[in-house]
Structure formats: C-alpha cells, structure tokens
Scaffold this motif. Structure first.
Motif, PDB file in Angstrom:
ATOM      1  N   ARG A  22       7.950 -10.160 -18.130  1.00  0.00           N
ATOM      2  CA  ARG A  22       7.888  -9.051 -17.435  1.00  0.00           C
ATOM      3  C   ARG A  22       8.860  -7.670 -18.165  1.00  0.00           C
ATOM      4  NH1 ARG A  22       9.733  -9.868 -11.985  1.00  0.00           N
ATOM      5  NH2 ARG A  22       7.637 -10.690 -11.757  1.00  0.00           N
ATOM      6  N   ARG A  23       9.783  -8.077 -18.740  1.00  0.00           N
ATOM      7  CA  ARG A  23      10.607  -7.203 -19.509  1.00  0.00           C
ATOM      8  C   ARG A  23       9.899  -6.617 -20.666  1.00  0.00           C
ATOM      9  NH1 ARG A  23      15.636  -5.732 -16.619  1.00  0.00           N
ATOM     10  NH2 ARG A  23      16.189  -7.655 -15.281  1.00  0.00           N
ATOM     11  N   LEU A  24       9.033  -7.445 -21.021  1.00  0.00           N
ATOM     12  CA  LEU A  24       8.204  -6.885 -22.284  1.00  0.00           C
ATOM     13  C   LEU A  24       7.365  -5.516 -21.882  1.00  0.00           C
ATOM     14  CD1 LEU A  24       7.339 -10.233 -23.937  1.00  0.00           C
ATOM     15  CD2 LEU A  24       8.985  -8.461 -24.899  1.00  0.00           C
ATOM     16  N   SER A  25       7.064  -5.605 -20.738  1.00  0.00           N
ATOM     17  CA  SER A  25       6.195  -4.487 -20.521  1.00  0.00           C
ATOM     18  C   SER A  25       6.907  -3.309 -19.992  1.00  0.00           C
ATOM     19  CB  SER A  25       5.325  -4.810 -19.081  1.00  0.00           C
ATOM     20  OG  SER A  25       6.189  -4.907 -17.895  1.00  0.00           O
ATOM     21  N   HIS A  26       8.165  -3.248 -20.407  1.00  0.00           N
ATOM     22  CA  HIS A  26       9.050  -1.978 -20.243  1.00  0.00           C
ATOM     23  C   HIS A  26       8.629  -1.328 -18.709  1.00  0.00           C
ATOM     24  CE1 HIS A  26       9.564  -2.398 -24.523  1.00  0.00           C
ATOM     25  NE2 HIS A  26       8.446  -1.778 -24.726  1.00  0.00           N
ATOM     26  N   ASP A  27       8.539  -2.017 -17.875  1.00  0.00           N
ATOM     27  CA  ASP A  27       8.242  -1.496 -16.545  1.00  0.00           C
ATOM     28  C   ASP A  27       7.560  -0.243 -16.352  1.00  0.00           C
ATOM     29  OD1 ASP A  27       9.806  -3.516 -15.386  1.00  0.00           O
ATOM     30  OD2 ASP A  27      11.727  -2.753 -16.235  1.00  0.00           O
ATOM     31  N   ASN A  28       6.384  -0.071 -16.849  1.00  0.00           N
ATOM     32  CA  ASN A  28       5.581   1.163 -17.007  1.00  0.00           C
ATOM     33  C   ASN A  28       5.256   1.484 -15.632  1.00  0.00           C
ATOM     34  OD1 ASN A  28       2.912   2.608 -17.063  1.00  0.00           O
ATOM     35  ND2 ASN A  28       3.188   2.469 -19.176  1.00  0.00           N
ATOM     36  N   PRO A  29       5.659   2.622 -15.431  1.00  0.00           N
ATOM     37  CA  PRO A  29       5.447   3.220 -13.946  1.00  0.00           C
ATOM     38  C   PRO A  29       3.818   3.159 -13.597  1.00  0.00           C
ATOM     39  CG  PRO A  29       6.937   4.664 -15.005  1.00  0.00           C
ATOM     40  CD  PRO A  29       6.505   3.826 -16.020  1.00  0.00           C
ATOM     41  N   GLU A  30       3.056   3.421 -14.526  1.00  0.00           N
ATOM     42  CA  GLU A  30       1.834   3.613 -14.063  1.00  0.00           C
ATOM     43  C   GLU A  30       1.097   2.082 -13.756  1.00  0.00           C
ATOM     44  OE1 GLU A  30      -0.686   5.535 -17.202  1.00  0.00           O
ATOM     45  OE2 GLU A  30       0.420   7.279 -16.981  1.00  0.00           O
ATOM     46  N   ARG A  31       1.803   1.103 -14.767  1.00  0.00           N
ATOM     47  CA  ARG A  31       1.112  -0.035 -14.322  1.00  0.00           C
ATOM     48  C   ARG A  31       1.811  -0.937 -13.240  1.00  0.00           C
ATOM     49  NH1 ARG A  31      -1.760  -3.703 -13.389  1.00  0.00           N
ATOM     50  NH2 ARG A  31      -0.768  -5.799 -13.308  1.00  0.00           N
ATOM     51  N   LEU A  32       3.020  -0.313 -12.745  1.00  0.00           N
ATOM     52  CA  LEU A  32       3.705  -0.962 -11.617  1.00  0.00           C
ATOM     53  C   LEU A  32       3.070  -0.361 -10.486  1.00  0.00           C
ATOM     54  CD1 LEU A  32       7.458  -0.578 -12.309  1.00  0.00           C
ATOM     55  CD2 LEU A  32       6.105  -2.690 -12.307  1.00  0.00           C
ATOM     56  N   ALA A  33       2.355   0.861 -10.372  1.00  0.00           N
ATOM     57  CA  ALA A  33       1.505   1.578  -9.434  1.00  0.00           C
ATOM     58  C   ALA A  33       0.430   0.638  -9.156  1.00  0.00           C
ATOM     59  CB  ALA A  33       1.275   2.861  -9.453  1.00  0.00           C
ATOM     60  N   ARG A  34      -0.278   0.176 -10.318  1.00  0.00           N
ATOM     61  CA  ARG A  34      -1.549  -0.447 -10.271  1.00  0.00           C
ATOM     62  C   ARG A  34      -1.305  -2.041  -9.627  1.00  0.00           C
ATOM     63  NH1 ARG A  34      -2.491   1.669 -15.340  1.00  0.00           N
ATOM     64  NH2 ARG A  34      -2.227  -0.165 -16.223  1.00  0.00           N
ATOM     65  N   ALA A  84       0.882  -1.289   0.072  1.00  0.00           N
ATOM     66  CA  ALA A  84      -0.016   0.094  -0.024  1.00  0.00           C
ATOM     67  C   ALA A  84       0.830   1.151   0.028  1.00  0.00           C
ATOM     68  CB  ALA A  84      -0.838  -0.096   1.184  1.00  0.00           C
ATOM     69  N   ARG A  85       2.200   1.367   0.427  1.00  0.00           N
ATOM     70  CA  ARG A  85       3.085   2.439   0.739  1.00  0.00           C
ATOM     71  C   ARG A  85       3.939   2.254  -0.432  1.00  0.00           C
ATOM     72  NH1 ARG A  85       3.270   0.493   5.932  1.00  0.00           N
ATOM     73  NH2 ARG A  85       5.477   0.045   5.645  1.00  0.00           N
ATOM     74  N   ALA A  86       3.907   1.266  -1.510  1.00  0.00           N
ATOM     75  CA  ALA A  86       4.956   0.923  -2.244  1.00  0.00           C
ATOM     76  C   ALA A  86       5.124   1.871  -3.688  1.00  0.00           C
ATOM     77  CB  ALA A  86       4.746  -0.335  -2.942  1.00  0.00           C
ATOM     78  N   GLY A  87       4.114   3.027  -3.609  1.00  0.00           N
ATOM     79  CA  GLY A  87       4.410   3.892  -4.752  1.00  0.00           C
ATOM     80  C   GLY A  87       5.852   4.563  -4.658  1.00  0.00           C
TER      81      GLY A  87
END
Length: 225
Positions: free
Chosen positions: A155-167, A108-111
């Motif tokens: 996982r590398r194919l998603s380019h570590d999208n910051p928005e996706r990581l937050a979700r 929950a605090r991982a932003g």
C-alpha cells in the motif's frame, strides 16, 4: 512479551512502513546492538521474517529485506483476489445486515477521512475484521492474516494518493453494501474490481518512480552492507 516476539514485531513494522527498505541488509551484530537483545532471540525473529517472506538470504548468505517488484505485486494480488473474493461471498451469505449497513454508510461519508490517512486505514481495518468474522472460515482467515502483512507493505507504494483513496472509499462502501444486502455476486464482483484497480494504481506509481525492478541493497540506520 518474549524478546524474540518484541524484536520480530519491531522489525516487521519497520519493513512494512518502509523504514527498512527492500535490499537493506539485516546484520546480526548491528541489529542486536540497536534493539538491545542477544543473538538468539534475534535469530528467532529473523527466522520468522524469512518465513513471512519479508526477508531473504542475499549474496554471501547475508539476510536482506525482500524486494517488492512489479511481478511480486501481480502474484500478491492474484492470491488476494482468490482469497478475498471468496471471503466476500461467504460474508454476504453469513454476515449481519446491521454491521455491514453501518460500515457502508461510514465509507460513503469517508471523504473527510481521506486527508487523515491513519483514520481511513483504521476504518478499512474495521471492514476487514467484520468480513473475517462474517465469513467464519478459520483456514481462510489464517491465509489472509499472513497476506495482509504484504498488503500493508504494498500500500505504501501508492503514495496514499488522495484521489485513489476517495475512489477506494466508494469501492469499500459498495462491498459493504453488497454484503449487507446478502448479494454474493455483487460482493464478489465489487471486491475483484477494487483489487484490480488497487493493483493498477500501485503498478503505475512503481513505474513512475522507476522502481519496477528489484532494488540493489541499500544502507539504512542499523543495517550494514
């Protein structure tokens, strides 16, 4: 560590991290010279890569790094859903409230961790390890251990999208919270939703890059056609 294990670990990491890309030819001569080993341990390592599905026999019986096409990813996530949803149910049934409650709070605090990719993935690995222990299913764990090699590669194919990581952090928090509350239904559902959303993200990234079909063999350092 035996030479074959060292070579296997090195090549596996290069494949998972995409330093050796799909289609790259694994030449015995050049890889033996590059890694400083004889042909025997190299062939043992190659055999393990084939067994893992990370390498396949290509044209002319050469060994190449296996492709990760859109259909491959769909099949991978179908199996992940079957295994990980069941693992979430078992973890909710058998897990420790304190362990998963603490993990839920950390996600929950991982932003702030989203910008620190490796730290975020380390937290994900902690959740995986906690689920492994809580589920207490050795046969399920064995299957998941093999699968996670391909998961890390995909996982590398998603380019570590910051928005996706937050979700994804919010999705992981919900999974951990459901396990802490011993809610098997919610834990299973949250896991299924997380996996389907992750697959959609990767497939979209793959299509945007024009990589939806198997790539042709490529030349990489230490690999020849």
């Amino acid at each position: 560590m035996r030479a074959s294990e060292r070579v296997y670990a090195s090549l596996r990491e290069e494949i998972v991290s995409w330093r050796l890309q799909p289609g790259a030819v694994l030449s015995e001569v050049e890889q033996a010279e590059r890694l400083g080993v004889s042909r025997t341990p190299l062939r043992e390592a190659f055999g393990r890569l084939v067994s893992d599905g990370l390498a396949v026999v290509g044209k002319g019986r050469t060994l190449v790094v296996s492709a990760l096409s859109a259909p491959d990813l769909v099949h991978l996530f179908e199996l992940r859903e079957a295994l990980e949803v069941q693992q979430a149910r078992l973890a909710a049934r058998r897990g420790t409230r304190e362990v998963f409650g603490a993990l839920a709070e950390r996600f929950a605090r991982a932003g702030g961790l989203v910008g620190e990719r490796e730290a975020y993935y380390a937290l994900v690995a902690e959740l995986d390890a906690a689920l492994d222990e809580a589920a207490a299913s050795p046969y399920l764990l064995r299957a998941l251990t093999t699968l996670r090699t391909h998961t890390a590669r995909a996982r590398r194919l998603s380019h570590d999208n910051p928005e996706r990581l937050a979700r994804a952090a919010a999705e992981h928090a919900l999974i951990a919270r459901a396990v802490a509350e011993r809610d098997e239904t919610l834990a299973a559902h949250a896991t299924a939703v997380h996996l389907r959303t992750s697959l959609d993200t990767i497939l979209t990234s793959l299509a945007d890059d024009g990589r939806a079909s198997d790539p042709a063999p490529t030349h990489t350092p230490g690999a020849t056609r």
